[in-house]
Design an enzyme around this catalytic site. Structure first.
Site, PDB file in Angstrom:
ATOM      1  NE  ARG A  59      -3.956   3.255  -3.821  1.00 13.45           N
ATOM      2  CZ  ARG A  59      -3.336   4.412  -3.972  1.00 13.45           C
ATOM      3  NH1 ARG A  59      -3.793   5.469  -3.370  1.00 13.45           N
ATOM      4  NH2 ARG A  59      -2.258   4.490  -4.700  1.00 13.45           N
ATOM      5  NE  ARG A  63      -6.139   6.808  -0.991  1.00 13.90           N
ATOM      6  CZ  ARG A  63      -5.595   7.693  -1.807  1.00 13.90           C
ATOM      7  NH1 ARG A  63      -6.314   8.276  -2.724  1.00 13.90           N
ATOM      8  NH2 ARG A  63      -4.338   7.980  -1.701  1.00 13.90           N
ATOM      9  NE  ARG A  72      -2.531   7.028   7.291  1.00 19.08           N
ATOM     10  CZ  ARG A  72      -1.444   7.749   7.524  1.00 19.08           C
ATOM     11  NH1 ARG A  72      -0.956   7.804   8.725  1.00 19.08           N
ATOM     12  NH2 ARG A  72      -0.866   8.422   6.551  1.00 19.08           N
ATOM     13  CG  ASP A 108       2.115   2.122  -0.410  1.00 23.41           C
ATOM     14  OD1 ASP A 108       1.039   2.730  -0.544  1.00 23.41           O
ATOM     15  OD2 ASP A 108       3.078   2.282  -1.174  1.00 23.41           O
ATOM     16  CE1 TYR A 183       5.288   6.915  -6.957  1.00 20.47           C
ATOM     17  CE2 TYR A 183       4.861   4.584  -7.264  1.00 20.47           C
ATOM     18  CZ  TYR A 183       4.403   5.886  -7.183  1.00 20.47           C
ATOM     19  OH  TYR A 183       3.075   6.149  -7.333  1.00 20.47           O
TER      20      TYR A 183
HETATM   21  O1  CP3 Z   1      -7.275  -0.581  -0.172  1.00 22.39           O
HETATM   22  C1  CP3 Z   1      -6.129  -0.153   0.033  1.00 22.39           C
HETATM   23  O2  CP3 Z   1      -5.825   1.041   0.019  1.00 22.39           O
HETATM   24  C2  CP3 Z   1      -5.109  -1.206   0.354  1.00 22.39           C
HETATM   25  C3  CP3 Z   1      -3.789  -0.730   0.672  1.00 22.39           C
HETATM   26  C4  CP3 Z   1      -3.009  -0.015  -0.420  1.00 22.39           C
HETATM   27  C5  CP3 Z   1      -2.358   1.234  -0.203  1.00 22.39           C
HETATM   28  N1  CP3 Z   1      -1.578   1.482  -1.288  1.00 22.39           N
HETATM   29  C6  CP3 Z   1      -2.457   2.060   1.027  1.00 22.39           C
HETATM   30  C7  CP3 Z   1      -2.275   3.525   0.870  1.00 22.39           C
HETATM   31  C8  CP3 Z   1      -2.679  -0.453  -1.686  1.00 22.39           C
HETATM   32  C9  CP3 Z   1      -3.176  -1.691  -2.439  1.00 22.39           C
HETATM   33  C10 CP3 Z   1      -1.766   0.508  -2.228  1.00 22.39           C
HETATM   34  C11 CP3 Z   1      -1.113   0.332  -3.525  1.00 22.39           C
HETATM   35  C12 CP3 Z   1      -0.357   1.440  -4.088  1.00 22.39           C
HETATM   36  N2  CP3 Z   1       0.439   2.356  -3.435  1.00 22.39           N
HETATM   37  C13 CP3 Z   1      -0.263   1.698  -5.467  1.00 22.39           C
HETATM   38  C14 CP3 Z   1      -0.911   0.867  -6.536  1.00 22.39           C
HETATM   39  C15 CP3 Z   1      -2.388   1.062  -6.588  1.00 22.39           C
HETATM   40  C16 CP3 Z   1      -2.846   2.279  -7.346  1.00 22.39           C
HETATM   41  O3  CP3 Z   1      -3.764   2.915  -6.822  1.00 22.39           O
HETATM   42  O4  CP3 Z   1      -2.363   2.541  -8.429  1.00 22.39           O
HETATM   43  C17 CP3 Z   1       0.569   2.809  -5.633  1.00 22.39           C
HETATM   44  C18 CP3 Z   1       0.934   3.471  -6.939  1.00 22.39           C
HETATM   45  C19 CP3 Z   1       1.022   3.214  -4.344  1.00 22.39           C
HETATM   46  C20 CP3 Z   1       1.942   4.319  -3.971  1.00 22.39           C
HETATM   47  C21 CP3 Z   1       1.216   5.331  -3.160  1.00 22.39           C
HETATM   48  N3  CP3 Z   1       0.971   5.198  -1.810  1.00 22.39           N
HETATM   49  C22 CP3 Z   1       0.571   6.517  -3.611  1.00 22.39           C
HETATM   50  C23 CP3 Z   1       0.603   7.028  -5.020  1.00 22.39           C
HETATM   51  C24 CP3 Z   1      -0.071   7.084  -2.497  1.00 22.39           C
HETATM   52  C25 CP3 Z   1      -0.981   8.304  -2.494  1.00 22.39           C
HETATM   53  C26 CP3 Z   1      -0.499   9.495  -1.812  1.00 22.39           C
HETATM   54  C27 CP3 Z   1      -1.661  10.332  -1.325  1.00 22.39           C
HETATM   55  O5  CP3 Z   1      -1.700  10.592  -0.121  1.00 22.39           O
HETATM   56  O6  CP3 Z   1      -2.529  10.671  -2.141  1.00 22.39           O
HETATM   57  C28 CP3 Z   1       0.199   6.264  -1.380  1.00 22.39           C
HETATM   58  C29 CP3 Z   1      -0.295   6.464   0.002  1.00 22.39           C
HETATM   59  C30 CP3 Z   1      -1.331   5.498   0.434  1.00 22.39           C
HETATM   60  N4  CP3 Z   1      -1.166   4.150   0.349  1.00 22.39           N
HETATM   61  C31 CP3 Z   1      -2.603   5.792   1.026  1.00 22.39           C
HETATM   62  C32 CP3 Z   1      -3.191   4.543   1.321  1.00 22.39           C
HETATM   63  C33 CP3 Z   1      -4.498   4.288   2.025  1.00 22.39           C
HETATM   64  C34 CP3 Z   1      -3.229   7.183   1.285  1.00 22.39           C
HETATM   65  C35 CP3 Z   1      -2.527   8.083   2.193  1.00 22.39           C
HETATM   66  C36 CP3 Z   1      -2.470   7.762   3.670  1.00 22.39           C
HETATM   67  O7  CP3 Z   1      -3.457   7.325   4.311  1.00 22.39           O
HETATM   68  O8  CP3 Z   1      -1.376   8.015   4.204  1.00 22.39           O
END
Ligand code: CP3
Length: 382
Positions: A59, A63, A72, A108, A183
């Site tokens: 991640r 973030r 974004r 994602d 999910y």
């Molecule tokens: O470096 C990176 O972030 C690469 C891109 C990436 C995202 N999600 C973008 C994202 C990757 C590799 C993921 C994988 C992902 N997504 C996982 C597996 C990795 C892990 O950390 O366990 C899981 C379980 C998800 C599902 C998911 N998507 C969750 C639980 C969330 C968090 C919700 C929150 O806002 O806290 C997301 C949203 C998400 N995916 C964000 C990002 C950068 C953050 C929110 C946003 O910017 O909208």
């Protein structure tokens, strides 16, 4: 050498030989993984000694980066992912800022399910949310096979843009069948995964059909990412650690194994990650991973025993420590580096994803610190 056909069909029983003795898979001669074959990440993933320890952060894209927030905009992350120029730029931001040794595609784990029309979105601050969770066999109809060029052409375009720009490997990825299923079944993020566990035990036939469908989707997605330019893949089974070893073996491992088997012929490293998976690390390696991600609960020395020889480790700094100030981070990183470099095949990372409140300057310092570390194995082993 196999031909260079753009086919997404993999031989199901690909030979179980080490995949990256040579890059003799179906990848074209100008594939980035050939040019980057001697990069720190790819060398470590092959368990070769490295001059420096490779580092990237799960991640790392998005973030905590202010330049990410600026780009974004509001709305669903799926909209940002759908725009290749934006997604490629977000992927590059942490590589530029931190100087990490790998890029992770900005996408994602729910993108394929959303793309085939299951009805899933990512709600800011919440995570994946499903309008109509999967409850019965008829819901499987909303989860057809993934045709990557048709359903996720935007993702492939992002990978193509990145392949032309990056001088470190791009890690493509997919959600593992279990974590994506959790999910789809729960309908939203869950701590106990009660509905998912009840489902697998009360209707195992439907469970296995669902897992087969999700395994095929993960294979199609990751194969397509590699064919257009990703140099490694990571299967995220983030929530597998909620399962007992017996349930993992019966309900999950065969499907994750198929995913890894059907990627073997590509000849790129295949990483496998989950949280709280201390008691599953042996199985997570045995299903065919070349690299296993470890969280902070298991010391890397113990993890190495569990995964066995020939499998690289990735991890395992507690991401929360990055909020506790540099002296804490440095001390923890030094302990982890000493444990991790006890044998070749080590990639520094966090034990889970970067927390949104992390100060990017801490990750900058941490990257430099890891790069300055002299791995003992570099001179001891050949
Ligand atoms: O470096 C990176 O972030 C690469 C891109 C990436 C995202 N999600 C973008 C994202 C990757 C590799 C993921 C994988 C992902 N997504 C996982 C597996 C990795 C892990 O950390 O366990 C899981 C379980 C998800 C599902 C998911 N998507 C969750 C639980 C969330 C968090 C919700 C929150 O806002 O806290 C997301 C949203 C998400 N995916 C964000 C990002 C950068 C953050 C929110 C946003 O910017 O909208």
């Amino acid at each position: 050498m196999a031909d260079t056909a753009e086919s997404f069909d993999a031989p199901v029983d690909a030979p179980a030989q080490p995949p990256h003795d040579s890059l003799a898979g179906p990848l074209p001669a100008d594939h980035p993984s050939r040019r980057l074959s001697d990069s720190l990440y790819l060398q470590a993933a092959r368990c070769e000694p490295t001059e420096r320890v490779p580092v990237w952060f799960q991640r790392q894209a998005g973030r905590s980066l202010p330049e990410y927030r600026a780009l974004r905009g509001p709305g669903s992350i799926l909209d940002a992912i759908a725009d290749p120029a934006t997604a490629a730029e977000i992927t590059l931001q942490p590589v530029r800022r931190y100087g990490v040794d790998a890029a992770v595609l900005f996408s994602d784990i729910v993108v394929p399910a959303a793309a085939v029309g299951f009805g899933i979105d990512v709600v800011p601050g919440v995570g994946p949310v499903v309008a109509e969770p999967l409850r019965s066999r008829i819901d499987l109809d909303r989860l057809p096979e993934l045709d990557p060029e048709a359903h996720t052409s935007h993702v492939l375009e992002t990978v193509r843009l990145l392949a032309a720009k990056l001088d470190v490997p791009l890690i493509g990825f997919a959600g593992a069948p279990f974590t994506v299923a959790s999910y789809l079944v729960e309908g939203r993020p869950s701590r106990q995964h009660a509905l998912t566990k009840a489902f697998m035990h009360t209707d195992p036939a439907l469970w296995h059909d669902l897992m087969e469908r999700l395994a095929s989707i993960a294979v199609a997605s990751m194969r397509s990412q590699v064919l257009v330019g990703a140099s490694a893949v990571q299967l995220f089974d983030s929530w597998a650690g909620t399962l007992s070893p017996a349930d993992y073996a019966a309900f999950v491992a065969p499907h994750s194994k198929r995913v890894f088997d059907e990627l073997a012929d590509l000849g790129v490293p295949r990483a496998h990650f989950g949280v709280g998976t201390g008691e599953l690390l042996d199985q997570m390696a045995q299903v065919g991973a070349d690299v296993v991600g470890v969280d902070w609960r298991v010391p890397l020395g113990a993890a190495r025993q569990r995964v066995g020889p020939g499998v690289a480790l990735q991890g395992n700094l507690d991401p929360v420590l990055c909020l506790a100030g540099w002296p804490t981070v440095r001390a923890a990183a030094d302990r982890i580096l000493a444990e991790g470099t006890g044998a070749p095949g080590y990639i520094f990372n966090l034990g889970h994803g970067v927390l949104p409140e992390t100060d990017p300057s801490v990750l900058e310092r941490l990257t430099d610190h890891v790069h300055a570390y002299q791995p003992a194995h570099a001179s001891q082993h050949e």
